[in-house]
Design a protein around this motif. Structure first.
Motif, PDB file in Angstrom:
ATOM      1  N   ARG A  68     -20.422  10.202 -42.253  1.00  0.00           N
ATOM      2  CA  ARG A  68     -19.379  10.570 -43.223  1.00  0.00           C
ATOM      3  C   ARG A  68     -18.414  11.584 -42.619  1.00  0.00           C
ATOM      4  O   ARG A  68     -17.214  11.545 -42.879  1.00  0.00           O
ATOM      5  N   LEU A  69     -18.931  12.487 -41.812  1.00  0.00           N
ATOM      6  CA  LEU A  69     -18.076  13.448 -41.123  1.00  0.00           C
ATOM      7  C   LEU A  69     -17.129  12.719 -40.163  1.00  0.00           C
ATOM      8  O   LEU A  69     -15.941  13.028 -40.087  1.00  0.00           O
ATOM      9  N   SER A  70     -17.659  11.717 -39.465  1.00  0.00           N
ATOM     10  CA  SER A  70     -16.831  10.895 -38.566  1.00  0.00           C
ATOM     11  C   SER A  70     -15.725  10.196 -39.338  1.00  0.00           C
ATOM     12  O   SER A  70     -14.581  10.110 -38.866  1.00  0.00           O
ATOM     13  N   GLN A  75      -9.991   9.516 -40.951  1.00  0.00           N
ATOM     14  CA  GLN A  75      -8.994   9.642 -42.017  1.00  0.00           C
ATOM     15  C   GLN A  75      -7.889  10.626 -41.612  1.00  0.00           C
ATOM     16  O   GLN A  75      -6.708  10.370 -41.834  1.00  0.00           O
ATOM     17  N   ILE A  76      -8.271  11.729 -41.003  1.00  0.00           N
ATOM     18  CA  ILE A  76      -7.280  12.703 -40.532  1.00  0.00           C
ATOM     19  C   ILE A  76      -6.408  12.077 -39.443  1.00  0.00           C
ATOM     20  O   ILE A  76      -5.183  12.240 -39.447  1.00  0.00           O
ATOM     21  N   ASP A  77      -7.027  11.351 -38.515  1.00  0.00           N
ATOM     22  CA  ASP A  77      -6.260  10.676 -37.459  1.00  0.00           C
ATOM     23  C   ASP A  77      -5.213   9.737 -38.046  1.00  0.00           C
ATOM     24  O   ASP A  77      -4.074   9.682 -37.570  1.00  0.00           O
ATOM     25  N   GLU A  78      -5.605   8.996 -39.080  1.00  0.00           N
ATOM     26  CA  GLU A  78      -4.673   8.065 -39.713  1.00  0.00           C
ATOM     27  C   GLU A  78      -3.506   8.807 -40.365  1.00  0.00           C
ATOM     28  O   GLU A  78      -2.358   8.368 -40.276  1.00  0.00           O
ATOM     29  N   LEU A  79      -3.795   9.920 -41.007  1.00  0.00           N
ATOM     30  CA  LEU A  79      -2.726  10.699 -41.636  1.00  0.00           C
ATOM     31  C   LEU A  79      -1.790  11.286 -40.583  1.00  0.00           C
ATOM     32  O   LEU A  79      -0.567  11.275 -40.761  1.00  0.00           O
ATOM     33  N   ILE A  80      -2.355  11.793 -39.490  1.00  0.00           N
ATOM     34  CA  ILE A  80      -1.535  12.387 -38.433  1.00  0.00           C
ATOM     35  C   ILE A  80      -0.622  11.347 -37.793  1.00  0.00           C
ATOM     36  O   ILE A  80       0.538  11.619 -37.494  1.00  0.00           O
ATOM     37  N   SER A  81      -1.144  10.141 -37.592  1.00  0.00           N
ATOM     38  CA  SER A  81      -0.357   9.115 -36.900  1.00  0.00           C
ATOM     39  C   SER A  81       0.622   8.396 -37.827  1.00  0.00           C
ATOM     40  O   SER A  81       1.464   7.632 -37.359  1.00  0.00           O
ATOM     41  N   SER A  82       0.556   8.668 -39.112  1.00  0.00           N
ATOM     42  CA  SER A  82       1.460   8.039 -40.070  1.00  0.00           C
ATOM     43  C   SER A  82       2.887   8.557 -39.876  1.00  0.00           C
ATOM     44  O   SER A  82       3.109   9.733 -39.628  1.00  0.00           O
TER      45      SER A  82
END
Length: 139
Positions: A68-70, A75-82
């Motif tokens: 779940r931590l992964s 999820q953070i990576d997806e937001l950053i790359s958006s």
């Protein structure tokens, strides 16, 4: 209009910096936790390869909290790359999810108990956890 554009650019940079800070702290904590769990697992079951450990982290209930931590990191990576602006609510929800995952649950939440056990096995995890909490608390 130029002033609004500057404001929005500054806002987006601030959002990305916040997410990047959280991501870096979360990755560091995740690596320490994974190393801690590897050592603990190997003491009981013998040597485990990186591939086996990854498979355990994905499939085993024992490592579900780490998985779940992964997912939070992804999820953070997806937001950053958006390319789109990130809603403050999305960031707040993400931070709340990470806090819930990493906070010991007095009711005996299984994830929290396993996380607590990992914290007790490695003092570096305690420091990384505190460091992440400082970032989360200021946001």
């Amino acid at each position: 209009m130029e002033e609004w554009d500057r404001f929005m650019l500054k806002y987006r940079i601030t959002q990305h910096q916040l997410l990047t800070d959280i991501r870096i702290k979360l990755l560091h904590l995740h690596q320490l936790l994974l190393d801690t769990e590897r050592i603990h697992y190997e003491q009981i079951h013998g040597r485990v390869s990186n591939v086996e450990l990854l498979q355990l982290a994905i499939d085993s209930d024992r490592f579900a909290w780490l998985h779940r931590l992964s997912e939070s990191i992804v999820q953070i990576d997806e937001l950053i790359s958006s390319d789109e602006a990130i809603a403050s609510e999305e960031i707040a929800t993400l931070i709340a999810d990470v806090r819930i995952l990493l906070t010991p649950d007095e009711a005996g939440n299984d994830f929290a108990m396993k996380y607590d056990a990992a914290l007790q096995r490695n003092p570096d995890v305690v420091l990384a956890h505190a460091d992440l909490n400082v970032v989360l608390a200021t946001k």
